[in-house]
Design an enzyme around this catalytic site. Structure first.
Site, PDB file in Angstrom:
ATOM      1  N   ASN A  77      41.635  51.189  40.757  1.00  0.00           N
ATOM      2  CA  ASN A  77      40.189  50.933  40.700  1.00  0.00           C
ATOM      3  C   ASN A  77      39.872  50.065  41.908  1.00  0.00           C
ATOM      4  O   ASN A  77      40.469  49.005  42.062  1.00  0.00           O
ATOM      5  CB  ASN A  77      39.866  50.205  39.383  1.00  0.00           C
ATOM      6  CG  ASN A  77      38.477  49.612  39.360  1.00  0.00           C
ATOM      7  OD1 ASN A  77      37.568  50.112  40.025  1.00  0.00           O
ATOM      8  ND2 ASN A  77      38.300  48.540  38.608  1.00  0.00           N
ATOM      9  N   GLY A  78      38.982  50.522  42.785  1.00  0.00           N
ATOM     10  CA  GLY A  78      38.653  49.737  43.977  1.00  0.00           C
ATOM     11  C   GLY A  78      38.612  50.633  45.198  1.00  0.00           C
ATOM     12  O   GLY A  78      38.566  51.867  45.064  1.00  0.00           O
TER      13      GLY A  78
END
Ligand code: G6P
Length: 611
Positions: free
Chosen positions: A99-100
């Protein structure tokens, strides 16, 4: 955005992961996938929602006690099967969920390609797992060391989980800029983007700090920094209850959350206000109170609905405490070279506590010496940890993507803050201070009453569900509410809606008004009531349809409006807490009647962890 979940222990991992992904789906729902250690390292992934993934997996063998899952909100690469997480390494012996955003992925990808790597997806994430495998193979190090070294080459934000067939009894997680919570059970660990997938198994959690890795194996948790310093994890107890994460008989989370507002508003003032004892204390201000009282200026930053709450905050703090306030979109503030100094007091508002732009705005203001106060809902999230001081809103988990109870809880905390400042600065009469405290305590009961407009609002929704445009107008405290009402409608029903200060209507939107245009007006009996009535006449003169939110017993607006929605009488200062309720209900019912996915509207995510 994007939700991650993982498990290591002696239970079957797959059911825990799937249930966790459903809980995290509010973070993104473009695609979903799982990886399981099941003889080999198996990855299943599919574009669409978690339910599509489950249907795709069907009755294939999903046994295994180590696994991870991901629900995606696409940034790099289309939301298709290929780009869904988990991603394999070159040999398929390693897998990752992320996530990111990895900002320097292009240059690393080019180098890896030059060394013979082949990529299956267009994502930034796949690059990282190839790099991890290469370091593992070349340096002959432990898995955690390969991950640590790879992370040292990465620029950007990440919450990751890595699994490897080479080390099939180990789970590695790491964070920088995106949240990771580790749930600690007996000889088992749960990893997730927030505590919602964890709460039914254990209440003991450790939130990773930026730049930390968690290594979970043999019933042990080791936390290290990416500089290789071993850390002692700070284990805390979750206050969340499982029931808070379920629909409790409502058709949608959004409706449940709308109806929870009498309680959530109460919870956001509980222990802070005692009208009988004539006391108000927002403990979170703490040692920064003097700085706040003497601030030359307050800057409020936030995004989306939180920005709207910030606008209400501006009206409240200027009106009551007489301190100049500026409200900024966090995304603009951070990039427009703002003038900030040590005498500024910055209030950052965020339901999730994870919004990337709000976090970056905080860091910028901090670097210029300002004091930062956070108003957040999710306990232990990144923003409360990045601020000097702050108050939680205590609204409980908000799962519907369109924010409702978080907004009223934010406004409640801002009201408490403004009143506390006003009282201490002597800018409010003692009698007014006490009457407002008393009235604030009666707000939950009045919200309960405002919720009784539901049947009237539902009928209106049926009448206007096919409108192509809506206009929302308000003045003073009614203006931010108009903006919020318009945002709710566009978010979940995909009808174009604009919120405007009622008087500004004449400078543009009035050109749009015809007999097809519903105009929702906040016309409660406050400061500029007469002016709002004139604005209503202006709309009527152009054959627009008026839906007016009025104070109960109002006869004047009833004569000119097509429809009225009555809400209880309340002081102007507290009016947003009531006037927003019918607007939330209106957007909800219109979206349901149009067959829209109310809790997971298209393209949106609840927590926006990318810029
Ligand atoms: C997203 C959500 C909105 C929310 C905004 C800010 O756009 O869909 O509901 O208002 O982010 O989020 P925050 O968590 O910072 O309040």
């Amino acid at each position: 955005m994007c939700g991650i979940v993982a498990y290591i222990g002696s239970r079957q991992a797959y059911p825990i992961i799937i249930k966790g992904l459903h809980r995290l789906e509010y973070r993104g729902y473009d695609s979903a996938g799982v990886a399981l250690m099941n003889g080999g390292l198996k990855v299943y992934k599919k574009a669409g929602k978690v339910a599509d993934l489950e249907a795709f997996i069907g009755d294939q063998d999903t046994s295994g006690t180590l696994g991870m899952g991901h629900t995606r909100w696409a940034t790099h690469g289309e939301p298709n099967d290929r780009n869904a997480h988990p991603h394999y390494s070159e040999s398929k012996n390693f897998a990752i969920i992320h996530n990111g955003i990895i900002e320097n992925y292009n240059s690393i990808k080019t180098e890896l390609k030059n060394r013979g790597h082949n990529f299956q997806s267009d994502t930034d994430t796949e690059v990282l797992i190839h790099l991890i495998e290469e370091l593992y193979d070349n340096l002959k190090v432990e898995l955690e060391e390969a991950v640590r070294l790879a992370l040292n080459e990465i620029v950007g934000a990440y919450a990751i989980v890595v699994m490897s067939k080479e080390d099939p009894k180990k789970l590695i997680a790491a964070r920088k800029g995106s949240p990771v919570v580790v749930g600690i059970g007996k000889d088992e660990f749960f990893v997730a983007s927030d505590a919602t997938p964890i709460v039914e198994y254990t209440k003991n959690v450790a939130y990773l700090n930026d730049g930390e890795l968690a290594i979970m194996a043999d019933g042990k948790l080791v936390v290290k920094t990416i500089e290789n310093q071993v850390q002692t994890p700070y284990v805390q107890e979750l206050e969340m209850q499982l029931e808070m994460l379920e629909k409790g008989g409502y058709e949608h989370f959004m409706l449940k959350e709308i109806y929870e507002q009498p309680r959530s508003i109460w919870d956001s003032m509980r222990g802070r206000i005692d009208a009988k004892g004539r006391r108000l204390r927002l403990g979170g201000v703490g040692e920064y109170e003097n700085k706040f009282l003497n601030a030359k200026r307050v800057i409020i930053v936030g995004c989306g609905t939180s920005w709207h709450a910030g606008l209400v905050g501006e009206y409240l703090i200027e009106d009551l405490a007489r301190i100049p306030v500026e409200v900024e979109y966090a995304s603009e503030f951070r990039y427009r070279n703002p003038i900030i100094n040590e005498e500024d007091f910055v209030i950052a508002i965020s339901q999730s506590g994870e919004t990337a732009d709000t976090l970056a705005a905080i860091e910028l203001a901090k670097s210029k010496g300002a004091t930062i106060f956070g108003i957040c809902n999710v306990v232990g999230s990144s923003i409360p940890r990045a601020t000097h001081a702050g108050s939680y809103t205590h609204a409980g988990p908000e799962i519907g993507v369109a924010s409702t109870k978080a907004f009223t809880a934010q406004v409640t905390v801002l009201t408490l803050l403004a009143l506390q400042l006003a009282h201490k600065r002597g800018t409010i009469k003692e009698s007014k201070f006490h009457s407002l405290l008393n009235e604030l305590e009666s707000i939950p009961a009045k919200v309960e009453q405002a919720l009784k407009t539901n049947d009237v609002v539902k009928e209106l929704a049926a009448n206007y569900k096919d409108a192509r445009n809506f206009l929302y107008l308000g003045r003073g405290y009614g203006f931010p509410v108009a903006l919020e009402g318009a945002l709710k409608l566009k978010e979940i029903s995909y009808i174009h809606a604009e919120g405007y200060p009622a008087a500004e209507m004449k400078h543009g939107p009035i050109a749009l008004i015809d007999e097809q245009m519903p105009v929702v007006v906040i016309a409660t009996k406050h400061g500029s009531y007469e002016k709002v009535v004139s604005n209503i006449q202006e709309v009527k003169a152009r054959k627009g349809i008026i839906i007016a939110v009025v104070t109960e017993g109002d006869e004047e607006v009833r004569k000119v409006a097509d429809h009225v929605i009555e809400i209880p009488e309340v002081d102007d200062v507290l009016s947003p807490l009531l006037s927003v309720i019918p607007l939330q209900l209106l957007s909800y019912h219109i979206a349901v009647l149009r067959g829209c996915n109310v809790d997971q509207p298209r393209n949106l995510a609840k927590s926006v962890t990318v810029e």
